[in-house]
Motif scaffolding. Structure first.
Motif, PDB file in Angstrom:
ATOM      1  N   GLN A   1      13.459 -29.191  16.762  1.00 40.34           N
ATOM      2  CA  GLN A   1      14.260 -29.231  17.987  1.00 40.34           C
ATOM      3  C   GLN A   1      13.411 -29.345  19.242  1.00 40.34           C
ATOM      4  O   GLN A   1      13.723 -30.136  20.142  1.00 40.34           O
ATOM      5  N   LEU A   2      12.352 -28.542  19.321  1.00 46.82           N
ATOM      6  CA  LEU A   2      11.612 -28.425  20.575  1.00 46.82           C
ATOM      7  C   LEU A   2      10.449 -29.404  20.685  1.00 46.82           C
ATOM      8  O   LEU A   2      10.075 -29.784  21.793  1.00 46.82           O
ATOM      9  N   VAL A   3       9.865 -29.799  19.554  1.00 47.09           N
ATOM     10  CA  VAL A   3       8.748 -30.744  19.596  1.00 47.09           C
ATOM     11  C   VAL A   3       9.245 -32.172  19.384  1.00 47.09           C
ATOM     12  O   VAL A   3       8.900 -33.084  20.140  1.00 47.09           O
ATOM     13  N   LEU A   4      10.080 -32.374  18.353  1.00 46.97           N
ATOM     14  CA  LEU A   4      10.593 -33.714  18.077  1.00 46.97           C
ATOM     15  C   LEU A   4      11.884 -34.014  18.827  1.00 46.97           C
ATOM     16  O   LEU A   4      12.435 -35.115  18.699  1.00 46.97           O
ATOM     17  N   ASP A   5      12.410 -33.019  19.554  1.00 48.44           N
ATOM     18  CA  ASP A   5      13.575 -33.209  20.422  1.00 48.44           C
ATOM     19  C   ASP A   5      14.818 -33.637  19.637  1.00 48.44           C
ATOM     20  O   ASP A   5      15.596 -34.480  20.088  1.00 48.44           O
ATOM     21  N   MET A   6      15.037 -33.053  18.461  1.00 46.76           N
ATOM     22  CA  MET A   6      16.237 -33.328  17.683  1.00 46.76           C
ATOM     23  C   MET A   6      17.356 -32.391  18.104  1.00 46.76           C
ATOM     24  O   MET A   6      17.125 -31.282  18.577  1.00 46.76           O
ATOM     25  N   THR A   7      18.586 -32.842  17.916  1.00 44.87           N
ATOM     26  CA  THR A   7      19.735 -31.981  18.153  1.00 44.87           C
ATOM     27  C   THR A   7      19.855 -30.980  17.008  1.00 44.87           C
ATOM     28  O   THR A   7      19.236 -31.148  15.939  1.00 44.87           O
ATOM     29  N   PRO A   8      20.642 -29.898  17.174  1.00 41.38           N
ATOM     30  CA  PRO A   8      20.830 -28.960  16.068  1.00 41.38           C
ATOM     31  C   PRO A   8      21.353 -29.626  14.791  1.00 41.38           C
ATOM     32  O   PRO A   8      20.922 -29.287  13.689  1.00 41.38           O
ATOM     33  N   LEU A   9      22.278 -30.586  14.949  1.00 41.28           N
ATOM     34  CA  LEU A   9      22.802 -31.269  13.762  1.00 41.28           C
ATOM     35  C   LEU A   9      21.732 -32.116  13.097  1.00 41.28           C
ATOM     36  O   LEU A   9      21.595 -32.117  11.866  1.00 41.28           O
ATOM     37  N   GLU A  10      20.958 -32.842  13.892  1.00 43.45           N
ATOM     38  CA  GLU A  10      19.865 -33.637  13.325  1.00 43.45           C
ATOM     39  C   GLU A  10      18.836 -32.754  12.636  1.00 43.45           C
ATOM     40  O   GLU A  10      18.274 -33.119  11.594  1.00 43.45           O
TER      41      GLU A  10
END
Length: 574
Positions: free
Chosen positions: A315-324
């Motif tokens: 989430q924080l490094v690769l900037d994915m959403t919670p669902l992703e």
């Protein structure tokens, strides 16, 4: 069996011989697998709650504004309380009825979920999560001990344990996906609210379908011993957690840890002298039990600790959403389920020693593969490593749980299940504290003394990557950009160090697994266990003649429709 209803008998008793489809024995067999489905459904919710909050941490932080210490308590208090009370409720179920304790756990879990969903402050959420831990402690050992009572044939039980442990591992791994899916459409409280209708439905279904069973009722329940175990486990795990917060030698860590260790020492001495102990301490000295419990701690330590770090990294490094994030972790769950389904065959082919050691080696390999991750997304590497991680973890858990249950007699199944689940929750609590401590120690120096960044901002960003994002938003460029770049790089470095530490612990687990029995038939066949040994040959004693007790069971089972009840446990109709 006097006092039992036909429905209870048909579920709690197990046929020794195979039956034609449609016969009474075939219906009893179907009833056992229905019981397994009900138990696994409730176990799934309890396992989900161990990790479902991981992807919701940013949303909880934004809404409730907890301090860093409060945020750790929100995450940690569930496994802490649950691990502390497993022995208490596991042995209580042996005395008062496992189904009764299980159903009370359902009700409490639903009530605590409502409190957690609508918590308006960090303190309220911590209290609700603690209540969830109490409910989880009532549910988890009851599911495994009822499984032990219902599946007395070792081959059937091996498959049932495989399904059960796969659900436990998959639940912990599916938590981020489940939480992410809900957070895409609802507020963070929805991750708890979904428990209420499912647990409410489990109450009438469980009362109707699950058999009631107890242990031998020899002597009074050791209330003082149960309380000593609960307080000792709470203190010891709390000390480890406080040490993980950055002050391992401070009074906040040493005092609860030493107090807990002292209480656990007194508990062990009391159980050795007690005429009717809660836990047979001699069982812990046997390789199939004590070593298996230690291996469970190491396995879950890696699973839960790495799942939390992986969710933050995605989430924080690769900037994915919670669902992703949840979808990226899904291969871990699929691999765990696959390993559970083939676990019975692997156990027969490899034996407990080789199976558990192999599981540790596969898991360590997966962790070492993850050391290659960086600040850019590498989906093939991540998916491949998560597949290996899920398969290895579940292979290890399966071999450990099956060894523990096979070692325990049926009338103390609750105590054995509590021992395994205490190890599971102990690993969860230690994993978050220990790996979190390693992560913080490696991460914090990377954001100190940054050029152009105020000292106070650097110090605040050193608590976590999430706080670094918040601090960077309040700084003007280029200071905010410098801080965020350094924080991401420091987090990846800390992740690499944590992964290497995890790999070392997993390799130690592989060495410890060498104390397990070489083959499944080397474990003691408990009282009440039915069916042939895993090799299909009659059990012999002395010069090769079938042993008396086993021979009597087999001769008796030759009569049409002969049934063997669940060991020394009593099945009671409700």
């Amino acid at each position: 069996m006097p006092g039992s209803s036909p429905a209870a008998r048909s579920t709690a008793e197990v046929p020794v011989q195979r039956s034609a489809p449609g016969s009474a024995d075939a219906r009893r067999t179907a009833g056992r697998w229905t019981v397994l489905v009900v138990l696994c459904a409730s176990l799934l919710l309890v396992s989900l709650d161990a990790t479902v909050l991981h992807v919701a941490v940013p949303a909880v932080s934004q809404d409730l504004r907890p301090t860093s210490t409060q945020l750790l308590w929100i995450v940690d208090v569930y496994p802490l309380v649950c691990a502390s009370l497993l022995i208490l409720f596991g042995t209580l179920g042996d005395r008062t009825g496992r189904r009764r304790v299980l159903l009370l756990g359902y009700a409490l879990f639903a009530l605590a979920s409502a409190f957690a969903a609508y918590a308006h402050s960090p303190e309220a959420l911590i209290g609700a999560r603690a209540l969830l831990g109490v409910g989880g402690a009532m549910i988890m050992p009851a599911t495994l001990s009822i499984l032990r009572q219902v599946f007395t044939d070792r081959r059937e039980r091996a498959l049932a344990v495989g399904v059960w442990s796969a659900v436990a591992a998959a639940g912990a791994a599916l938590g981020p996906l489940f939480g992410g899916l809900l957070l895409e459409h609802f507020w963070w409280g929805a991750v708890f609210l979904i428990n209420i209708p499912l647990m409410a439905a489990s109450l009438p279904v469980g009362r109707r379908l699950l058999p009631e069973s107890t242990g031998s009722h020899d002597g009074p329940w050791d209330v003082l011993g149960a309380l000593m175990a609960a307080a000792g486990l709470f203190g010891a795990i709390l000390g480890v957690k406080q040490a993980g917060d950055g002050a391992p030698l401070g009074p906040g860590a040493l005092l609860p840890f030493l107090t807990g260790a002292a209480l656990l020492t007194l508990f062990v001495r009391r159980q050795r002298r007690h005429a009717h102990p809660l836990i047979d301490m001699r069982a812990l000295a046997r390789p199939a039990f004590g070593t298996a419990a230690g291996c469970i701690v190491l396995t879950v330590l890696a699973l839960v600790g790495l799942a939390l770090l992986a969710a933050q990294y995605l989430q924080l490094v690769l900037d994915m959403t919670p669902l992703e994030t949840g979808l990226r972790l899904l291969p871990l769950s699929v691999a765990a389920i696959a390993a559970g389904l083939v676990g019975a065959r692997m156990l027969r082919a490899l034996g407990p020693r080789l199976m558990v050691a192999l599981g540790f080696l596969i898991t360590a390999l997966a962790v070492l593969c993850l050391v290659a991750v960086g600040q850019e997304d590498r989906p093939a590497l991540l998916i491949g490593a998560f597949v290996l991680l899920g398969f290895g973890l579940e292979t290890t858990l399966f071999g450990c749980y099956e060894s523990m249950l096979s070692e325990a007699p049926a009338d103390s199944a609750g105590g054995a299940a509590a021992g395994g689940e205490t190890a599971y929750q102990l690993g969860a609590g230690i994993g978050i504290a220990l790996l979190g401590s390693v992560m913080n120690a490696a991460y914090a120096p990377g954001v100190r003394d940054l050029p152009g960044v105020p000292t106070a901002a650097s110090r605040a960003a050193g608590h976590s990557l999430g706080e670094a994002y918040e601090v960077a938003e309040g700084l003007a460029d280029p200071a905010g950009r410098v801080l965020l770049t350094a924080a991401r790089s420091a987090f990846v470095h800390g992740l690499h160090v944590t992964l290497l530490v995890s790999a070392g612990l997993l390799l130690l687990g592989g060495l410890a697994a060498l104390r397990l029995p070489r083959s499944a038939e080397n474990t003691r066949r408990p009282s009440g266990e039915t069916g042939p040994p895993p090799d299909g040959k009659p059990r012999t004693s002395g010069g090769g003649t079938p042993s008396g007790r086993q021979g009597q069971r087999e001769d008796h089972s030759d009569s049409p429709g002969a049934l063997v009840s669940s060991g020394a446990g009593r099945s009671q109709g409700r």
